[in-house]
Design a protein around this motif. Structure first.
Motif, PDB file in Angstrom:
ATOM      1  N   SER A 111      95.218  63.104  48.078  1.00 44.28           N
ATOM      2  CA  SER A 111      93.937  62.625  47.550  1.00 44.28           C
ATOM      3  C   SER A 111      93.133  63.860  47.179  1.00 44.28           C
ATOM      4  N   GLY A 140      89.986  64.065  46.566  1.00 41.05           N
ATOM      5  CA  GLY A 140      88.685  64.095  47.238  1.00 41.05           C
ATOM      6  C   GLY A 140      87.542  64.198  46.251  1.00 41.05           C
ATOM      7  N   TYR A 166      81.212  71.174  50.824  1.00 44.66           N
ATOM      8  CA  TYR A 166      80.533  71.847  51.935  1.00 44.66           C
ATOM      9  C   TYR A 166      80.497  73.335  51.613  1.00 44.66           C
ATOM     10  N   GLU A 220      81.112  76.731  53.033  1.00 44.93           N
ATOM     11  CA  GLU A 220      81.868  77.174  54.204  1.00 44.93           C
ATOM     12  C   GLU A 220      81.151  78.284  54.970  1.00 44.93           C
ATOM     13  N   PHE A 236      78.041  76.180  56.555  1.00 44.95           N
ATOM     14  CA  PHE A 236      78.554  74.955  57.151  1.00 44.95           C
ATOM     15  C   PHE A 236      77.558  73.810  57.052  1.00 44.95           C
ATOM     16  N   SER A 248      89.512  63.990  50.492  1.00 45.22           N
ATOM     17  CA  SER A 248      90.678  64.858  50.635  1.00 45.22           C
ATOM     18  C   SER A 248      90.828  65.158  52.130  1.00 45.22           C
ATOM     19  N   LYS A 280      90.640  67.891  53.485  1.00 43.48           N
ATOM     20  CA  LYS A 280      89.611  68.876  53.843  1.00 43.48           C
ATOM     21  C   LYS A 280      88.274  68.182  54.099  1.00 43.48           C
ATOM     22  N   GLU A 281      87.931  67.249  53.203  1.00 44.57           N
ATOM     23  CA  GLU A 281      86.651  66.547  53.336  1.00 44.57           C
ATOM     24  C   GLU A 281      86.645  65.649  54.569  1.00 44.57           C
ATOM     25  N   PHE A 306      86.032  67.912  57.453  1.00 49.64           N
ATOM     26  CA  PHE A 306      84.627  68.363  57.446  1.00 49.64           C
ATOM     27  C   PHE A 306      83.723  67.308  58.078  1.00 49.64           C
ATOM     28  N   GLU A 307      83.898  66.058  57.674  1.00 46.12           N
ATOM     29  CA  GLU A 307      83.028  64.989  58.192  1.00 46.12           C
ATOM     30  C   GLU A 307      83.178  64.825  59.704  1.00 46.12           C
ATOM     31  N   ALA A 342      84.202  67.116  61.773  1.00 46.39           N
ATOM     32  CA  ALA A 342      83.699  68.332  62.415  1.00 46.39           C
ATOM     33  C   ALA A 342      82.174  68.303  62.508  1.00 46.39           C
ATOM     34  N   VAL A 343      81.512  67.886  61.428  1.00 37.23           N
ATOM     35  CA  VAL A 343      80.043  67.808  61.433  1.00 37.23           C
ATOM     36  C   VAL A 343      79.579  66.901  62.580  1.00 37.23           C
ATOM     37  N   TYR A 364      80.115  68.682  66.019  1.00 31.23           N
ATOM     38  CA  TYR A 364      79.187  69.782  66.289  1.00 31.23           C
ATOM     39  C   TYR A 364      77.783  69.246  66.556  1.00 31.23           C
ATOM     40  N   PRO A 401      78.834  75.936  64.510  1.00 26.51           N
ATOM     41  CA  PRO A 401      80.210  76.463  64.528  1.00 26.51           C
ATOM     42  C   PRO A 401      80.315  77.893  64.005  1.00 26.51           C
ATOM     43  N   ARG A 402      79.336  78.320  63.212  1.00 23.06           N
ATOM     44  CA  ARG A 402      79.405  79.664  62.637  1.00 23.06           C
ATOM     45  C   ARG A 402      79.073  80.737  63.669  1.00 23.06           C
ATOM     46  N   ASP A 406      87.724  76.698  56.183  1.00 23.38           N
ATOM     47  CA  ASP A 406      86.478  76.333  55.502  1.00 23.38           C
ATOM     48  C   ASP A 406      85.835  75.079  56.072  1.00 23.38           C
ATOM     49  N   GLN A 407      86.647  74.043  56.173  1.00 26.98           N
ATOM     50  CA  GLN A 407      86.071  72.736  56.528  1.00 26.98           C
ATOM     51  C   GLN A 407      85.725  72.613  58.011  1.00 26.98           C
ATOM     52  N   LEU A 408      86.151  73.580  58.836  1.00 30.63           N
ATOM     53  CA  LEU A 408      85.786  73.550  60.262  1.00 30.63           C
ATOM     54  C   LEU A 408      84.681  74.549  60.603  1.00 30.63           C
ATOM     55  N   GLY A 409      84.239  75.292  59.622  1.00 30.34           N
ATOM     56  CA  GLY A 409      83.255  76.337  59.915  1.00 30.34           C
ATOM     57  C   GLY A 409      83.913  77.562  60.528  1.00 30.34           C
ATOM     58  N   VAL A 437      85.666  80.089  58.849  1.00 27.88           N
ATOM     59  CA  VAL A 437      85.976  81.201  57.931  1.00 27.88           C
ATOM     60  C   VAL A 437      85.683  82.536  58.613  1.00 27.88           C
TER      61      VAL A 437
END
Lengths: 173, 384
Positions: A37, A39, A72, A74, A77, B22, B24-25, B28-29, B31-32, B35, B42-43, B69-72, B74
Motif C-alpha cells: 500500500s 499510503g 510525518y 522524522e 516527530f 502504508s 510506515k504510516e 507512525f500512528e 507510535a504516536v 508516546y 521519542p526524539r 523515521d516513523q518511530l522517531g 532517526v
C-alpha cells in the motif's frame, strides 16, 4: 590447498555433474509476491508525477519542505502540516556512472545515476534519478538539471514518468 | 536490579485490511499513540528502539533500515529482532535489567494484506529437501498436530470448536479486533474441513495492525506514570525444527518457556495465581494445547474446561478475553504484542466492556506459527 595436503580424496564436482543429474539436487523458486500500500504520502506523490509535477510536504516546526513527501516529520516527530509543489529543476548533489547491469554484465551505454537536490525543497532534499543527454565526462557537482517527462498519455504514476534529468544552462542574472 | 515496566501502549488496527496506510504510516500512528500514552518525546527520551519483523513477511531485505523515521528513531539506537514481538519484549526486558538503558521502545506490526502469496512464504519455511517437495498447503502441519493431540488426549472436535465460538464472541467487545462474530458450535463444526481434522472456522485469518509499547526502568516509570504494568518474568524456548522428530501433542517448547517465566515471576500454581491468560490460538486446538503446556490445567483437561465455560470471559480463568487471534485476526510477528496489549489494558482496568474485575496478574503467550516450534511467555502484574 595448504602445503601439507597435496591431494584431497574423492572427485572434484563439475558443473556438468549437476546439470546432467549425476548428483542429486533440489530446486525451489520461492513464490514471494508483494503489493505494498503506497499510503497517503506516496499515493499523492505518484498521482502528481502523473500530472507532471513533484509535490512535497511541509513541517511548520522545523520549516522544512520535504521531498519525497511523508506524512510525518522524522526530525520533529509530528504530522506534517501541508503540501507544496517543488520545481522539476535541481542541482546534482552526487552521482555515479554505472557500467554494469544488475547481473554484472557490461552495459553498452553506462547509466548515470544522481542525487538531485530539487529547487524549492529544503537542503539535501530531492530525488534520485538517471541523467540523460549528457556525456558522463561532462557531469559536474552542482550542475543544474531539469526533468524530462514522458508524454502525459504515457505516464502511469511512477518514478519512471520522468525519463531522466538533463543539464540546463543557468540563466545569467 | 531494576524492575521493568510497560508505561505506554499504542495500537492501530487490527483490521482485515488497512489499504489507506502504508506500513510506515501505520507504524507512525501506533507510535504516536504509545508516546502520548507514556508521556515521552521519542526524539529525546528513548535509549533503544526495537522493531520485530521478518524480512520475508515485509518483502524487503534488511527491513530495519526502513524503520527509524516513523518511530522517531532517526540517528538514534535501533535494531531488529527477527521474531515475534514477545521476543522483542524479552530483549527489552534484558536491556533494562542490565542497568545501562532506562527507556526502550518496542514495535511489531502486520501488513499481511501487502503479501500476495502469504502461504507460499509460509511454505518457504519448510525444509527444502525433506518437506517442500511434497507440495500442498503448509497448514497440513497443523492438521497432523491436531489429529495426534486429539488422539492422545481424547479431546473432542466439539471442544476445539468451542474455542472458536468463545474467542470470536469475546472479540465483539474488542475495538482492536477484526473478526468478532456470534457463531454457534454447529457453524464451526459444519464449516469446511480444510486440513482434517481442522475446520475452516478454527483457523485464524491474517489482519493488518501495529502495536507499539514503551518500557522503562523502575526509576523512570515511577516518574512517568502511576499505571505501570510490571514485567514479572519472561521465558522462551525452541524445539527441534524437524517435523519428523518433534513432540506432536504437548508443545514442549511452550512448557519450557512457561517454566522459565514462572520461575522468574515466582508463580507456583498458575491456575490459582493468574487472573487471566492470553494464549496463542492461531488454530482453535492450539489454545487447548498451549493451556496445558502453560500449566493452566492438567494435560488433556483443557477441552473439558473450555466446554464447561471456565475459560469464558466470566469464567474462573478467562483465556483470550481479547478474542485471541481467532477474533482479533492473525497479526503475524505482532501476534505476541496483540496478547501483551490485552494484558496491559486488563491490568490497567482499561479493557472496557471486556474488563475482568480486579485483575492483578496476567499472562501473554506467543507461538511463531507454522512450521515453528518456538514459544514465548511473559507474566505481568499491576503490582510491583
Amino acid at each position: 590447498m595448504s602445503e601439507k595436503i597435496k591431494h584431497y580424496s574423492g572427485e572434484a564436482l563439475k558443473s556438468a555433474d549437476i546439470e546432467e543429474g549425476r548428483v542429486p539436487t533440489e530446486k525451489c523458486r520461492p513464490k514471494a509476491k508483494f503489493a505494498w500500500s503506497a499510503g497517503m504520502a506516496m499515493s499523492r506523490f505518484l498521482e502528481e508525477l502523473k500530472n507532471g509535477k513533484i509535490i512535497a510536504t511541509t513541517c511548520n516546526k522545523c520549516k522544512r519542505i520535504m521531498v519525497p513527501p511523508r506524512i510525518y516529520c522524522e526530525n520533529c516527530f509530528k504530522p506534517t502540516d501541508g503540501w507544496t509543489y517543488v520545481k522539476d529543476i535541481g542541482t546534482i548533489n552526487t552521482y555515479s556512472v554505472s557500467y554494469l547491469a544488475a547481473d554484472a554484465t557490461r552495459l553498452k551505454e553506462p547509466i548515470i545515476v544522481a542525487i538531485i537536490d530539487l529547487d524549492g525543497a529544503s537542503e539535501s532534499m530531492g530525488i534520485i534519478h538517471k541523467l540523460g543527454e549528457i556525456d558522463p565526462k561532462e557531469v559536474k557537482f552542482g550542475m543544474k538539471v531539469k526533468a524530462v517527462w514522458k508524454p502525459p498519455e504515457e505516464r502511469v504514476g511512477a518514478i519512471t514518468d520522468i525519463k531522466y534529468f538533463k543539464p540546463i544552462k543557468e540563466e545569467k542574472p | 536490579m531494576s524492575e521493568v515496566a510497560i508505561v505506554g501502549v499504542g495500537c492501530v488496527g487490527f483490521r482485515p485490511i488497512l489499504p489507506e496506510l502504508s506500513y510506515k504510516e501505520l507504524m507512525f500512528e501506533a507510535a504516536v499513540k504509545a508516546y502520548e500514552d507514556a508521556g515521552i518525546n521519542p526524539r529525546k527520551d528513548v535509549d533503544v528502539f526495537i522493531t520485530c519483523a521478518e524480512d520475508y513477511l515485509e518483502g524487503f531485505s534488511i527491513f530495519d533500515e526502513f524503520v527509524p523515521d516513523q518511530l522517531g528513531a532517526v540517528l538514534r539506537h535501533l535494531f531488529t529482532v527477527s521474531g515475534d514481538g514477545l521476543l522483542g519484549l524479552a530483549t527489552a526486558y534484558m536491556l533494562i535489567k542490565t542497568g545501562q538503558f532506562d527507556t526502550v521502545v518496542l514495535e511489531a506490526h502486520s501488513k499481511a494484506s501487502d503479501i500476495l502469496t502469504f502461504m507460499d512464504i509460509v511454505a518457504f519455511a519448510l525444509d527444502p529437501i525433506l518437506n517442500r517437495p511434497l507440495g500442498g498447503h503448509p497448514y497440513y502441519v497443523a492438521g497432523m498436530e491436531m489429529n495426534r493431540y486429539l488422539h492422545d488426549t481424547c479431546t473432542t472436535m466439539e471442544q476445539c470448536a468451542q474455542v472458536a465460538v468463545k474467542n470470536k464472541k469475546n472479540a465483539l467487545e474488542n475495538p482492536y479486533a477484526a473478526y468478532g462474530a456470534n457463531i454457534t458450535l454447529d457453524q464451526v463444526l459444519c464449516s469446511d474441513t480444510w486440513f482434517y481434522p481442522l475446520k475452516k472456522l478454527e483457523i485464524s485469518t491474517p489482519a493488518d495492525g501495529c502495536v507499539v509499547m514503551v518500557l522503562a526502568s523502575e526509576n523512570v516509570a515511577e516518574k512517568l506514570t502511576d499505571k505501570s504494568i510490571w514485567v514479572k518474568g519472561v521465558g522462551w524456548c525452541t524445539e527441534t525444527p524437524n517435523l519428523e522428530t518433534r513432540d506432536w501433542s504437548k508443545t514442549v517448547y511452550t512448557r519450557l518457556a512457561a517454566e522459565m517465566a514462572y520461575k522468574k515471576a515466582r508463580i507456583h500454581s498458575p491456575w490459582k495465581e493468574l487472573d487471566f491468560a492470553e494464549v496463542n490460538d492461531l488454530f482453535a486446538y492450539k489454545e487447548l494445547q498451549h493451556m496445558e503446556a502453560l500449566k493452566l490445567c492438567e494435560y488433556g483437561e483443557a477441552g473439558k474446561l473450555t466446554e464447561e465455560g471456565l475459560t469464558a470471559r466470566n469464567g474462573e480463568l478467562p483465556v483470550n478475553p481479547s478474542g485471541g487471534l481467532l477474533g482479533m485476526g492473525y497479526g503475524l510477528e505482532a501476534s505476541g504484542m496483540q496478547k501483551l496489549l490485552e494484558v496491559v489494558l486488563q491490568l490497567r482496568g482499561e479493557a472496557g466492556r471486556r474488563q475482568i474485575p480486579d485483575a492483578e496478574v496476567g499472562l501473554a503467550h506467543a507461538w511463531r506459527g507454522i512450521p515453528t516450534a518456538t514459544g514465548i511467555t511473559a507474566v505481568l502484574s499491576n503490582v510491583k
